[in-house]
Design an enzyme around this catalytic site. Structure first.
Site, short mmCIF file in Angstrom:
data_model
loop_
_atom_site.label_atom_id
_atom_site.label_comp_id
_atom_site.label_asym_id
_atom_site.label_seq_id
_atom_site.Cartn_x
_atom_site.Cartn_y
_atom_site.Cartn_z
N GLY A 123 -18.71 2.59 30.94
CA GLY A 123 -18.82 2.37 29.50
C GLY A 123 -19.94 3.17 28.86
O GLY A 123 -20.53 2.75 27.88
N GLY A 125 -19.65 6.66 28.19
CA GLY A 125 -19.19 7.93 27.65
C GLY A 125 -18.88 8.97 28.70
O GLY A 125 -18.63 10.12 28.39
N LEU A 126 -18.89 8.58 29.96
CA LEU A 126 -18.56 9.54 31.03
C LEU A 126 -17.15 9.31 31.56
O LEU A 126 -16.76 9.86 32.57
CB LEU A 126 -19.58 9.44 32.16
CG LEU A 126 -21.01 9.72 31.73
CD1 LEU A 126 -21.95 9.65 32.90
CD2 LEU A 126 -21.10 11.10 31.08
N GLU A 161 -3.82 3.27 28.97
CA GLU A 161 -4.97 2.91 28.12
C GLU A 161 -4.52 2.51 26.71
O GLU A 161 -5.05 1.58 26.12
CB GLU A 161 -5.97 4.08 28.09
CG GLU A 161 -7.31 3.67 27.52
CD GLU A 161 -8.50 4.44 28.08
OE1 GLU A 161 -8.39 5.05 29.16
OE2 GLU A 161 -9.55 4.42 27.42
N ASP A 173 -9.95 12.95 28.22
CA ASP A 173 -10.63 12.34 29.37
C ASP A 173 -9.79 12.46 30.63
O ASP A 173 -10.26 12.85 31.69
CB ASP A 173 -10.92 10.86 29.10
CG ASP A 173 -11.85 10.67 27.92
OD1 ASP A 173 -12.40 11.67 27.43
OD2 ASP A 173 -12.01 9.51 27.48
#
Ligand code: ADP
Ligand code: MG
Length: 383
Positions: A123, A125-126, A161, A173
Site C-alpha cells: 500500500g 505506491g509500489l 482489481e 502496474d
C-alpha cells in the site's frame, strides 16, 4: 532477487503441502514519471524492481483450493465453482478475483495449493497489488498450461482489481510488473500498449524510495473521483479519453467547468508531455534534466491534481534542498506512500541519514528507505 524470501516461501509451502510445485516471483514497480496518466490512455514510464511477491503453487486433489498468505498469517479456502468477492477489504479479493477472471478466459483450472509472501512495502505506491495478482495469474497459467500470453494475463489481473477489489486501476502496474527488463524502464503507451524498454544508465545514481509510512484514508475514494473527473472532461469534449484532448480543446472548457477540474485535466496533458520528454532525455543520458522533470511532475501532482499530502510534499521540498538529489517526486496513487529520489551514489548514505532525521523531527514518525534496482518482470524461479 531476495533468496531469503524464496527460501521462506518454500519452507512454508513444504510444511503445509506435498507434491511438485512451481515457484514464481513477480515484482512490484516504480514509475519514473507519468502519474495518473495511465487510466487516461496516456504515457507512463514504469520499471519493475527487485522486490515483489514470491508464490509457490501446486495442483491439489482436495475439494477446494488453499491459499496461504505468510505475511497476513491467514489462509483462504476457495471453492472454484463458487467465487464471490468478500465485502470487507482483504487480500483475499485479489486472489478470488484473479481466479474468477482467469476462469472466464479459460476454465481449465482444477484445485491448487499455494503459499505466498512479499518483501515489498504494502500500500505504498509500489504496486504490491499488481505483484500479487500477476504472481497468481502467471503461476496458474504455468501450472495448468493454459497457454495465455503475458498480455492476456495482465488483463486478467486488471479485471480482478476492477471487479473484485473495486479499484478502477489502469494497466500500467500489471504491465510493468509482468514485462519488466533489467536496467530498463518501459516507455508505455497505455492506449496502444506498445512499449519500448529504455536503458537507464544509473552508474552514478541510486534510486531511493522513501516511504512516508502514512496512508491517508481518502486515497481510494480520491482515486476514483479523479478517474471520474478525467472521463467527464473527455466526454464533454466528445473524446474517449484525455489522451485525445489537446491543450486548445481543454481551454474551450475552462469557463464551463470548475477550476479544480480544469487544473486536473491540464495536469494530465502536461504530465503526458513530460513522459515523452523524459524518454528523449534518457536516450541522451541527461539524468540531471530527467531529475528536473521529476520535480515538475511532483509540483503538478501536488498543486494541480491534488493527490499529495503534507508528508510527501515535505519529503520533496527537503530533497530539493540537497544538491546531490537530482530529482524526486511522489509515486503511485498518492495521499501517502513513497517518494522516488534520484540520488548521487556518492551521497546515498548522507541522503538517507538526513532525510530520516528531518522527517522524524517534523512529523515525529519514521520513514523507511528502500534502494531499488530495475529488474526483470514476472517469471518462474528455478529451484
Ligand atoms: P499498492 O499496490 O500500492 O502496494 P494497494 O492498496 O493497491 O497498494 O494494494 C495493497 C493490497 O494488496 C494489500 O492491502 C493486500 O490486500 C494486498 N497485498 C499486497 N501485498 C501483499 C502480501 N505480501 N500479502 C498479502 N496481501 C498483500
Ligand atoms: Mg495497487
Amino acid at each position: 532477487m531476495n533468496y531469503e524470501l524464496i527460501h521462506t516461501v518454500k519452507e512454508k509451502f513444504q510444511a503445509e503441502f506435498e507434491g511438485e510445485a512451481l515457484m514464481v516471483f513477480s515484482p512490484g514497480r516504480i514509475n519514473l514519471i507519468g502519474e495518473h496518466t495511465d487510466y487516461n490512455n496516456g504515457f507512463v514510464f514504469p520499471a519493475a524492481i527487485d522486490k515483489g511477491i514470491a508464490l509457490m503453487i501446486s495442483k491439489s486433489e482436495n475439494a477446494h483450493s488453499t491459499i496461504v498468505s505468510v505475511d497476513m498469517k491467514e489462509t483462504l479456502e476457495v471453492d472454484l465453482k463458487n467465487l464471490n468477492r468478500i465485502e470487507a477489504p482483504t487480500w483475499k479479493n485479489y486472489i478470488i478475483g484473479v481466479i474468477a477472471e482467469l476462469m472466464k478466459v479459460n476454465p481449465n483450472i482444477t484445485n491448487f495449493n499455494c503459499v505466498f509472501k512479499g518483501d515489498i512495502p504494502v500500500g505504498s505506491g509500489l504496486s504490491s497489488s499488481a505483484a500479487l495478482e500477476n504472481s497468481l495469474v502467471f503461476g496458474l497459467n504455468e501450472l495448468f498450461q493454459l497457454g495465455l500470453s503475458k498480455m492476456e494475463l495482465i488483463h486478467v489481473s486488471q479485471k480482478a482489481e476492477h471487479n473484485y477489489v473495486g479499484v478502477k486501476c489502469g494497466i500500467m502496474d500489471q504491465f510493468a510488473s509482468m514485462f519488466g527488463v533489467e536496467d530498463h524502464a518501459l516507455f508505455l503507451d497505455c492506449e496502444s500498449l506498445q512499449s519500448e524498454p529504455v536503458f537507464i544508465d544509473l552508474n552514478a545514481y541510486d534510486i531511493l524510495l522513501v516511504n512516508s509510512n502514512v496512508k491517508h484514508a481518502l486515497a481510494e475514494s480520491a482515486y476514483n473521483e479523479r478517474y471520474e473527473v478525467c472521463h467527464k472532461i473527455a466526454h464533454q469534449l466528445n473524446k474517449l479519453s484525455l489522451r485525445d484532448v489537446t491543450f486548445e480543446e481543454l481551454e474551450t472548457l475552462k469557463s464551463k467547468i470548475s477550476n479544480a477540474d480544469y487544473q486536473k485535466g491540464l495536469y494530465v496533458l502536461e504530465e503526458n508531455d513530460r513522459v515523452v520528454e523524459c524518454k528523449k532525455l534518457l536516450k541522451q543520458n541527461d539524468i540531471e534534466q530527467v531529475g528536473q522533470l521529476l520535480y515538475l511532475s511532483h509540483h503538478g501532482q501536488s498543486t494541480m491534481y491534488q493527490v499529495s499530502c503534507k508528508e510527501l510534499d515535505f519529503l520533496i521540498e527537503e530533497a530539493k534542498q540537497m544538491n546531490y538529489v537530482v530529482g524526486a517526486r511522489m509515486v503511485g496513487g498518492g495521499f501517502g506512500g513513497c517518494t522516488i529520489n534520484l540520488v548521487l551514489k556518492s551521497n546515498s548514505e548522507e541522503f538517507q541519514k538526513s532525510i530520516s532525521n528531518l522527517y522524524q523531527r517534523k512529523f515525529d514518525r519514521t520513514c523507511s528507505i528502500h534502494k531499488v534496482k530495475l529488474s526483470d518482470g514476472t517469471r518462474v524461479v528455478k529451484m
